[in-house]
Design an enzyme around this catalytic site. Sequence first.
Site, PDB file in Angstrom:
ATOM      1  CB  VAL A  44      -0.968  -0.061   1.310  1.00  0.00           C
ATOM      2  CG1 VAL A  44      -1.723   1.418   1.285  1.00  0.00           C
ATOM      3  CG2 VAL A  44      -2.068  -1.332   1.202  1.00  0.00           C
ATOM      4  CB  CYS A  45       3.989   2.155   1.989  1.00  0.00           C
ATOM      5  SG  CYS A  45       3.087   1.925   3.750  1.00  0.00           S
ATOM      6  CB  THR A  46       4.777   0.074  -3.053  1.00  0.00           C
ATOM      7  OG1 THR A  46       5.880  -0.117  -2.367  1.00  0.00           O
ATOM      8  CG2 THR A  46       5.577   0.685  -4.404  1.00  0.00           C
TER       9      THR A  46
END
Length: 212
Positions: A44-46
């Site tokens: 998700v952070c990517t």
Amino acid sequence: MTLRLGDIAPDFEQDSSIGKIKFHEWAGDSWVVLFSHPADFTPVCTTELGLTAKLKPQFDKRNVKAIALSVDPADQHLAWIKDIEATQKTVVGFPIVADADKSVSTLYDMIHPNQSATATVRSVFIIDPQKKIRLTLTYPMSVGRNFDEILRAIDALQLTDNYTVATPGNWRDGDDVIIPLSIQDEAVIKQKFPKGYKAERPYLRVTPQPNK
């Protein structure tokens, strides 16, 4: 520490993907979007940091600088940036704070123990050029942020700072705005809002966006 709207965003000095950052000095006279992510090399952070990178022209147009943060070290940030750029087809042109000692996370209350005792949740702080916190958002680890909403909120903040108006729910740039109840003098209303207004109720007065 509880940070509230209107508070001065705490200054800090910390390592980052571009070297040591003194936050207030780095921010300069820009608006800032400071946001935390739970961990590097996570899916998700990517996607979120890829979206932020792609939005650079939109941020630039609004005099906004983006800065991310997690508790991972700087060398890990640098390795992960390569993955972000390869998978999201973009260039990461903003710093990622390496808050390995959790000092900034603690200062901004980004670690919520009922989510994780060690990793940051998805906090967002929109900070104006006077270093005041103007808006906060907090998302859980499993839910990616809506960066369109972050841009929309910045547009609304900048508009309401520059003109004596408020924005209705779901407002977007170009939509009608609201005349606040603090303005009651009709002569003042005519001077400030020459395009006129519609009043469905005495307290609900809608006028075209002034800078359009």
